[in-house]
Design an enzyme around this catalytic site. Structure first.
Site, PDB file in Angstrom:
ATOM      1  N   ILE A  26      96.848  63.266  23.893  1.00  0.00           N
ATOM      2  CA  ILE A  26      95.896  62.727  24.897  1.00  0.00           C
ATOM      3  C   ILE A  26      95.100  61.544  24.368  1.00  0.00           C
ATOM      4  CG2 ILE A  26      93.932  64.221  24.362  1.00  0.00           C
ATOM      5  CD1 ILE A  26      95.257  63.408  27.892  1.00  0.00           C
ATOM      6  N   LYS A  28      93.232  61.968  21.006  1.00  0.00           N
ATOM      7  CA  LYS A  28      92.137  62.461  20.135  1.00  0.00           C
ATOM      8  C   LYS A  28      92.093  61.651  18.831  1.00  0.00           C
ATOM      9  CE  LYS A  28      93.593  66.663  19.783  1.00  0.00           C
ATOM     10  NZ  LYS A  28      94.811  66.548  20.666  1.00  0.00           N
ATOM     11  N   THR A  29      93.291  61.350  18.278  1.00  0.00           N
ATOM     12  CA  THR A  29      93.308  60.620  17.006  1.00  0.00           C
ATOM     13  C   THR A  29      92.831  59.188  17.196  1.00  0.00           C
ATOM     14  OG1 THR A  29      95.073  62.015  16.148  1.00  0.00           O
ATOM     15  CG2 THR A  29      94.766  59.898  15.064  1.00  0.00           C
ATOM     16  N   LEU A  30      93.290  58.570  18.254  1.00  0.00           N
ATOM     17  CA  LEU A  30      92.848  57.205  18.560  1.00  0.00           C
ATOM     18  C   LEU A  30      91.329  57.181  18.727  1.00  0.00           C
ATOM     19  CD1 LEU A  30      93.872  54.380  19.023  1.00  0.00           C
ATOM     20  CD2 LEU A  30      94.338  54.994  21.376  1.00  0.00           C
ATOM     21  N   LYS A  45      90.702  66.717   9.706  1.00  0.00           N
ATOM     22  CA  LYS A  45      91.627  67.379  10.635  1.00  0.00           C
ATOM     23  C   LYS A  45      92.011  68.706  10.003  1.00  0.00           C
ATOM     24  CE  LYS A  45      95.391  67.253  13.696  1.00  0.00           C
ATOM     25  NZ  LYS A  45      95.523  66.825  15.098  1.00  0.00           N
ATOM     26  N   THR A  49      99.869  69.924  12.378  1.00  0.00           N
ATOM     27  CA  THR A  49     101.254  70.425  12.461  1.00  0.00           C
ATOM     28  C   THR A  49     102.146  69.246  12.830  1.00  0.00           C
ATOM     29  OG1 THR A  49     101.201  70.935  14.819  1.00  0.00           O
ATOM     30  CG2 THR A  49     100.414  72.657  13.316  1.00  0.00           C
ATOM     31  N   GLU A 114      88.724  66.650  14.100  1.00  0.00           N
ATOM     32  CA  GLU A 114      89.717  66.584  15.177  1.00  0.00           C
ATOM     33  C   GLU A 114      90.482  67.892  15.290  1.00  0.00           C
ATOM     34  OE1 GLU A 114      92.713  63.449  15.137  1.00  0.00           O
ATOM     35  OE2 GLU A 114      93.801  64.489  16.732  1.00  0.00           O
ATOM     36  N   GLY A 117      96.021  69.562  19.593  1.00  0.00           N
ATOM     37  CA  GLY A 117      96.272  69.918  20.985  1.00  0.00           C
ATOM     38  C   GLY A 117      94.948  70.110  21.723  1.00  0.00           C
ATOM     39  N   GLU A 205      95.342  50.450  19.166  1.00  0.00           N
ATOM     40  CA  GLU A 205      96.169  50.495  17.949  1.00  0.00           C
ATOM     41  C   GLU A 205      97.172  49.363  17.906  1.00  0.00           C
ATOM     42  OE1 GLU A 205      96.462  52.385  20.362  1.00  0.00           O
ATOM     43  OE2 GLU A 205      98.361  53.401  20.550  1.00  0.00           O
TER      44      GLU A 205
HETATM   45  N1  LIG Z   1      95.022  54.073  25.152  1.00  0.00           N
HETATM   46  C1  LIG Z   1      96.200  54.090  24.480  1.00  0.00           C
HETATM   47  N2  LIG Z   1      96.981  53.001  24.455  1.00  0.00           N
HETATM   48  C2  LIG Z   1      98.159  53.017  23.802  1.00  0.00           C
HETATM   49  N3  LIG Z   1      98.655  54.069  23.125  1.00  0.00           N
HETATM   50  C3  LIG Z   1      97.901  55.185  23.148  1.00  0.00           C
HETATM   51  C4  LIG Z   1      96.649  55.267  23.803  1.00  0.00           C
HETATM   52  N4  LIG Z   1      96.162  56.520  23.633  1.00  0.00           N
HETATM   53  C5  LIG Z   1      97.062  57.183  22.906  1.00  0.00           C
HETATM   54  N5  LIG Z   1      98.102  56.383  22.582  1.00  0.00           N
HETATM   55  C6  LIG Z   1      99.265  56.749  21.774  1.00  0.00           C
HETATM   56  O1  LIG Z   1      99.738  58.004  22.233  1.00  0.00           O
HETATM   57  C7  LIG Z   1     100.129  58.823  21.109  1.00  0.00           C
HETATM   58  C8  LIG Z   1      99.282  60.117  21.129  1.00  0.00           C
HETATM   59  O2  LIG Z   1      97.919  59.768  20.879  1.00  0.00           O
HETATM   60  P1  LIG Z   1      97.106  60.583  19.767  1.00  0.00           P
HETATM   61  O3  LIG Z   1      97.893  60.684  18.527  1.00  0.00           O
HETATM   62  O4  LIG Z   1      95.752  59.970  19.662  1.00  0.00           O
HETATM   63  O5  LIG Z   1      97.067  62.015  20.481  1.00  0.00           O
HETATM   64  P2  LIG Z   1      96.321  63.322  19.972  1.00  0.00           P
HETATM   65  O6  LIG Z   1      95.535  63.844  21.113  1.00  0.00           O
HETATM   66  O7  LIG Z   1      95.570  62.998  18.727  1.00  0.00           O
HETATM   67  O8  LIG Z   1      97.538  64.309  19.661  1.00  0.00           O
HETATM   68  P3  LIG Z   1      97.555  65.613  18.675  1.00  0.00           P
HETATM   69  O9  LIG Z   1      97.233  66.779  19.564  1.00  0.00           O
HETATM   70  O10 LIG Z   1      98.956  65.632  18.180  1.00  0.00           O
HETATM   71  O11 LIG Z   1      96.560  65.377  17.602  1.00  0.00           O
HETATM   72  C9  LIG Z   1      99.890  57.986  19.863  1.00  0.00           C
HETATM   73  O12 LIG Z   1     101.107  57.322  19.514  1.00  0.00           O
HETATM   74  C10 LIG Z   1      98.874  56.953  20.311  1.00  0.00           C
HETATM   75  O13 LIG Z   1      98.960  55.740  19.573  1.00  0.00           O
HETATM   76  C1  LIG Z   2     102.546  68.899  17.267  1.00  0.00           C
HETATM   77  C2  LIG Z   2     101.410  68.275  18.046  1.00  0.00           C
HETATM   78  N1  LIG Z   2     101.335  66.842  17.693  1.00  0.00           N
HETATM   79  C3  LIG Z   2     100.083  68.943  17.716  1.00  0.00           C
HETATM   80  N2  LIG Z   2      99.767  68.714  16.327  1.00  0.00           N
HETATM   81  C4  LIG Z   2     100.069  70.423  18.007  1.00  0.00           C
HETATM   82  C5  LIG Z   2     100.034  70.672  19.485  1.00  0.00           C
HETATM   83  C6  LIG Z   2     100.066  72.151  19.809  1.00  0.00           C
HETATM   84  C7  LIG Z   2     100.144  72.361  21.314  1.00  0.00           C
HETATM   85  C8  LIG Z   2     100.357  73.819  21.678  1.00  0.00           C
HETATM   86  C9  LIG Z   2     100.408  73.979  23.197  1.00  0.00           C
HETATM   87  O1  LIG Z   2      99.344  73.723  23.849  1.00  0.00           O
HETATM   88  O2  LIG Z   2     101.482  74.240  23.741  1.00  0.00           O
HETATM   89 MG   LIG Z   3      95.784  63.726  16.831  1.00  0.00          MG
END
Ligand SMILES: Nc1ncnc2c1ncn2[C@@H]1O[C@H](COP(=O)(O)OP(=O)(O)OP(=O)(O)O)[C@@H](O)[C@H]1O
Ligand SMILES: C[C@H](N)[C@H](N)CCCCCC(=O)O
Ligand SMILES: [Mg+2]
Length: 223
Positions: A26, A28-30, A45, A49, A114, A117, A205
């Site tokens: 969604i 979160k990392t960004l 973090k 996984t 962070e 999921g 990014e």
């Molecule tokens: N606004 C945005 N514009 C472009 N790319 C994006 C944007 N938001 C997220 N992304 C891309 O989507 C992917 C997922 O984003 P991110 O890694 O931040 O998700 P997350 O919520 O941290 O996931 P996780 O649950 O795995 O930690 C990444 O490759 C990120 O660069």
């Molecule tokens: C692998 C992924 N990038 C995350 N680190 C873990 C997400 C777990 C999601 C579990 C679920 O809601 O089905």
């Molecule tokens: Mg993340």
């Protein structure tokens, strides 16, 4: 009353903030990169996984922020399978003890934690991510998509947080600009729209996230 009443926020700046979201992938990392850069804080973090398929969030934060290594703590648990921590740990024969986790010392305040999921991700057979948030005692920023579908996902997540009396500093929308959705979520969710992260091609990014980090209010001004 549509949702449970939101719990009050701390009156003074807490040790840190927990970044959760309405889903995996969604943003979160960004968002964590932008906030860690903006506040020159410390990123952590606890549960990573999916390392069999991705570099992981910690090196991503290092890359996006360009901050010195002391601003970034190592994950407590690092698992290979792209699954929930509970499922990956069983596959990999790793024992997780989330109930033992406490906030680490942060060389630079605030601590930006962070999740993995969304809120209801199982850490073990009897502990969810939301339970860890309650245990660590930090308020939350909820990352959510800006477009269609966000009203349901965001209000469901807010309801779960409020029911467990977890304070929410606000939500951050990610994707195309949809101010109407943000206004609706503020009204029905009784929650502050903190910021909006634009989708590609202006995605941080692909450009320096410093531009967006510079728009984030100072940490101390938020309490
Ligand atoms: N606004 C945005 N514009 C472009 N790319 C994006 C944007 N938001 C997220 N992304 C891309 O989507 C992917 C997922 O984003 P991110 O890694 O931040 O998700 P997350 O919520 O941290 O996931 P996780 O649950 O795995 O930690 C990444 O490759 C990120 O660069
Ligand atoms: C692998 C992924 N990038 C995350 N680190 C873990 C997400 C777990 C999601 C579990 C679920 O809601 O089905
Ligand atoms: Mg993340």
């Amino acid at each position: 009353m549509l949702l449970q009443p939101p719990p009050a926020l701390p009156r003074t700046a807490p040790r840190g903030i927990f970044i959760t979201g309405t889903d995996t992938g969604i943003g979160k990392t960004l968002t964590s990169a932008i906030l860690t850069k903006a506040w020159q804080g410390t990123y952590w973090k606890p549960f990573q996984t999916g390392l069999a398929e991705e570099a992981g969030d910690t090196p991503t934060i290092q890359h996006l922020t360009g901050l010195p290594a002391e601003h970034i703590l190592p994950p407590t648990y690092a698992l290979q399978a792209p699954l929930s921590p509970a499922a990956a740990s069983v596959l990999e024969g790793v024992t997780l003890e989330p109930e033992q986790l406490t906030l680490p010392e942060a060389p630079h305040s605030p601590l930006i934690v962070e999740g993995a999921g969304g809120l209801m991700v199982p850490l073990t057979d009897d502990m969810l991510m939301i339970d860890l948030i309650a245990q660590l005692g930090l308020p939350v920023i909820l990352v959510t998509r800006s477009g269609l579908g966000t009203l349901n996902h965001t209000l469901l997540s807010l309801e779960a947080l409020y029911q467990r009396r977890i304070p929410v500093l606000g939500f951050i929308t990610n994707g195309p600009k949809m101010p109407e959705n943000s206004r609706t979520l503020e009204r029905l969710g009784q929650c502050r729209a903190l910021h909006h992260i634009p989708a590609p091609p202006s995605a941080p990014e692909t450009k320096d996230i410093s531009r967006i980090a510079a728009q984030i209010p100072p940490w101390k001004s938020l309490w």
